[in-house]
Design an enzyme around this catalytic site. Sequence first.
Site, PDB file in Angstrom:
ATOM      1  N   ARG A 103       0.885  -1.174   0.000  1.00  0.00           N
ATOM      2  CA  ARG A 103       0.000   0.000   0.000  1.00  0.00           C
ATOM      3  C   ARG A 103       0.910   1.207   0.000  1.00  0.00           C
ATOM      4  O   ARG A 103       1.705   1.403   0.936  1.00  0.00           O
ATOM      5  CB  ARG A 103      -0.931   0.003   1.219  1.00  0.00           C
ATOM      6  CG  ARG A 103      -1.645   1.329   1.399  1.00  0.00           C
ATOM      7  CD  ARG A 103      -2.733   1.302   2.433  1.00  0.00           C
ATOM      8  NE  ARG A 103      -3.915   0.609   1.933  1.00  0.00           N
ATOM      9  CZ  ARG A 103      -5.139   0.703   2.459  1.00  0.00           C
ATOM     10  NH1 ARG A 103      -5.342   1.478   3.505  1.00  0.00           N
ATOM     11  NH2 ARG A 103      -6.156   0.050   1.946  1.00  0.00           N
ATOM     12  N   HIS A 130      -7.407   0.760  -6.484  1.00  0.00           N
ATOM     13  CA  HIS A 130      -7.591  -0.058  -5.275  1.00  0.00           C
ATOM     14  C   HIS A 130      -8.283  -1.362  -5.717  1.00  0.00           C
ATOM     15  O   HIS A 130      -9.464  -1.586  -5.425  1.00  0.00           O
ATOM     16  CB  HIS A 130      -8.444   0.728  -4.266  1.00  0.00           C
ATOM     17  CG  HIS A 130      -8.430   0.160  -2.876  1.00  0.00           C
ATOM     18  ND1 HIS A 130      -7.698  -0.956  -2.509  1.00  0.00           N
ATOM     19  CD2 HIS A 130      -9.089   0.556  -1.742  1.00  0.00           C
ATOM     20  CE1 HIS A 130      -7.903  -1.207  -1.230  1.00  0.00           C
ATOM     21  NE2 HIS A 130      -8.734  -0.311  -0.749  1.00  0.00           N
ATOM     22  N   GLN A 133     -10.317  -3.715  -3.311  1.00  0.00           N
ATOM     23  CA  GLN A 133     -11.639  -3.224  -2.924  1.00  0.00           C
ATOM     24  C   GLN A 133     -12.684  -3.623  -3.963  1.00  0.00           C
ATOM     25  O   GLN A 133     -13.808  -3.993  -3.632  1.00  0.00           O
ATOM     26  CB  GLN A 133     -11.606  -1.693  -2.768  1.00  0.00           C
ATOM     27  CG  GLN A 133     -12.918  -1.114  -2.277  1.00  0.00           C
ATOM     28  CD  GLN A 133     -13.259  -1.604  -0.875  1.00  0.00           C
ATOM     29  OE1 GLN A 133     -12.414  -1.583   0.002  1.00  0.00           O
ATOM     30  NE2 GLN A 133     -14.490  -2.047  -0.670  1.00  0.00           N
ATOM     31  N   ASP A 219     -17.016   7.410  -2.065  1.00  0.00           N
ATOM     32  CA  ASP A 219     -15.765   7.268  -1.312  1.00  0.00           C
ATOM     33  C   ASP A 219     -15.558   8.592  -0.569  1.00  0.00           C
ATOM     34  O   ASP A 219     -16.268   9.579  -0.837  1.00  0.00           O
ATOM     35  CB  ASP A 219     -14.614   7.008  -2.313  1.00  0.00           C
ATOM     36  CG  ASP A 219     -13.285   6.649  -1.639  1.00  0.00           C
ATOM     37  OD1 ASP A 219     -13.239   6.525  -0.401  1.00  0.00           O
ATOM     38  OD2 ASP A 219     -12.279   6.502  -2.375  1.00  0.00           O
ATOM     39  N   CYS A 259     -16.251   2.012   0.263  1.00  0.00           N
ATOM     40  CA  CYS A 259     -15.102   1.174   0.634  1.00  0.00           C
ATOM     41  C   CYS A 259     -14.786   1.243   2.121  1.00  0.00           C
ATOM     42  O   CYS A 259     -14.161   0.336   2.665  1.00  0.00           O
ATOM     43  CB  CYS A 259     -13.886   1.573  -0.194  1.00  0.00           C
ATOM     44  SG  CYS A 259     -13.368   3.283   0.077  1.00  0.00           S
ATOM     45  N   ARG A 287     -13.867  -8.499   1.819  1.00  0.00           N
ATOM     46  CA  ARG A 287     -12.428  -8.321   1.545  1.00  0.00           C
ATOM     47  C   ARG A 287     -11.698  -9.621   1.892  1.00  0.00           C
ATOM     48  O   ARG A 287     -10.797 -10.062   1.178  1.00  0.00           O
ATOM     49  CB  ARG A 287     -11.861  -7.156   2.392  1.00  0.00           C
ATOM     50  CG  ARG A 287     -12.380  -5.768   2.020  1.00  0.00           C
ATOM     51  CD  ARG A 287     -11.867  -5.306   0.674  1.00  0.00           C
ATOM     52  NE  ARG A 287     -10.421  -5.300   0.618  1.00  0.00           N
ATOM     53  CZ  ARG A 287      -9.636  -4.271   0.988  1.00  0.00           C
ATOM     54  NH1 ARG A 287     -10.183  -3.155   1.407  1.00  0.00           N
ATOM     55  NH2 ARG A 287      -8.319  -4.356   0.890  1.00  0.00           N
TER      56      ARG A 287
HETATM   57  N1  NVA Z   1      -9.813   6.693  -1.600  1.00  0.00           N
HETATM   58  C1  NVA Z   1      -9.524   6.300  -0.236  1.00  0.00           C
HETATM   59  C2  NVA Z   1      -9.758   4.848  -0.050  1.00  0.00           C
HETATM   60  C3  NVA Z   1      -9.516   4.350   1.358  1.00  0.00           C
HETATM   61  C4  NVA Z   1      -9.707   2.869   1.477  1.00  0.00           C
HETATM   62  C5  NVA Z   1      -8.077   6.660   0.089  1.00  0.00           C
HETATM   63  O1  NVA Z   1      -7.210   6.462  -0.763  1.00  0.00           O
HETATM   64  O2  NVA Z   1      -7.823   7.145   1.185  1.00  0.00           O
HETATM   65  N1   CP Z   2     -11.321  -0.016   2.315  1.00  0.00           N
HETATM   66  C1   CP Z   2     -10.058  -0.108   2.793  1.00  0.00           C
HETATM   67  O1   CP Z   2      -9.103  -0.379   2.053  1.00  0.00           O
HETATM   68  O2   CP Z   2      -9.941   0.086   4.128  1.00  0.00           O
HETATM   69  P1   CP Z   2      -8.586   0.259   4.955  1.00  0.00           P
HETATM   70  O3   CP Z   2      -7.975   1.562   4.564  1.00  0.00           O
HETATM   71  O4   CP Z   2      -9.031   0.210   6.379  1.00  0.00           O
HETATM   72  O5   CP Z   2      -7.660  -0.882   4.615  1.00  0.00           O
END
Ligand code: NVA
Ligand code: CP
Length: 323
Positions: A103, A130, A133, A219, A259, A287
């Site tokens: 990540r 992502h 997701q 989101d 998400c 997930r």
């Molecule tokens: N678009 C959000 C998704 C979090 C799971 C982010 O990147 O923070």
């Molecule tokens: N939706 C998602 O990826 O959640 P986290 O940021 O908690 O991993």
Amino acid sequence: MTGRHFLRLDDLSGVELEHLLDFALRLKGQPLPDAERPLAARTLAMIFEKVSTRTRVSFETAMHQLGGHAIFLGREHTQLGRGESIEDTARVLSSMVDIIMLRTHSHERLLSFASASRVPVINGLSDAFHPCQLLADLLTYRELRGELRGRTVAWLGDGGSNVCQSYILAAGLCDFQLRIATPPECRPDPELLAAHAERVSCGTDPRAMARGADLLVTDVWASMGQEREAARRQCLLQAYRVNAALFALAAPDALFLHCLPAHRGEEVDAEVLDGPRSAAWSAAENRLHAQKALLLWLLKGRMVDPAADSVAASVAASVTQAP
Ligand code: NVA
Ligand code: CP
């Protein structure tokens, strides 16, 4: 490099995606017996350069349930935090573990990591995509309503979100129409939009996009890394909040997905997120099931045999070479 990476949803073909979702649903319905340990002695390294709740816990639990092991590596606790290069990190880790989840901030950094890795790399979220997701979202819709093929999905809010951009790829792979309602300042990557113009439209009117849709998705308005833009984005996106009035324009059996984490009263109202047609909580659980299927596919080399009597028998019979 051994095996395949999963950096974007379209690293799977439409047929592979369909098989993977079927596999995940069967795995959810028929969990493997405790004695089955298809990933025994396999290790997943998980590098988090941004925080996580769901991604970390679902991957770690998935590896545990499949008989393998997961190592959590936070940026601040590794030499990455002291400047070791992403390529050197990939080279070293991939000489020790079987699969790596990253990540990170920029998708380019993920690509640099993957190109230096000798083992499959999974995108656990980048600024652009992502895909994990989407596996969970698609699995959830399939579980609750059936195939998305031929249906309409409305995205309301930040069109540049990594989740929205993953929906653009999903529209092509799963053959649904995606309508994105977003202000001009928050549109998705224009090249991505142009490449999927047949199935994806993008406009500024949330009501027009929501009308008759089978699935409404949103989101957060400021993703991780966009904290300094949060106030500006709040102003830009006010009209795109998913509230009961907007949801009422969708098809009568439409679902809502997010998400998570969510901000009630910002991108979604509590009565929608916590309401009877919110599938966000099921998607969060999924997930785990989707990623178990993904890990087995990447590490064991093929999907469950649809003709097999049981998931366990099919997993046990899986070949060991990577896809
Ligand atoms: N678009 C959000 C998704 C979090 C799971 C982010 O990147 O923070
Ligand atoms: N939706 C998602 O990826 O959640 P986290 O940021 O908690 O991993």
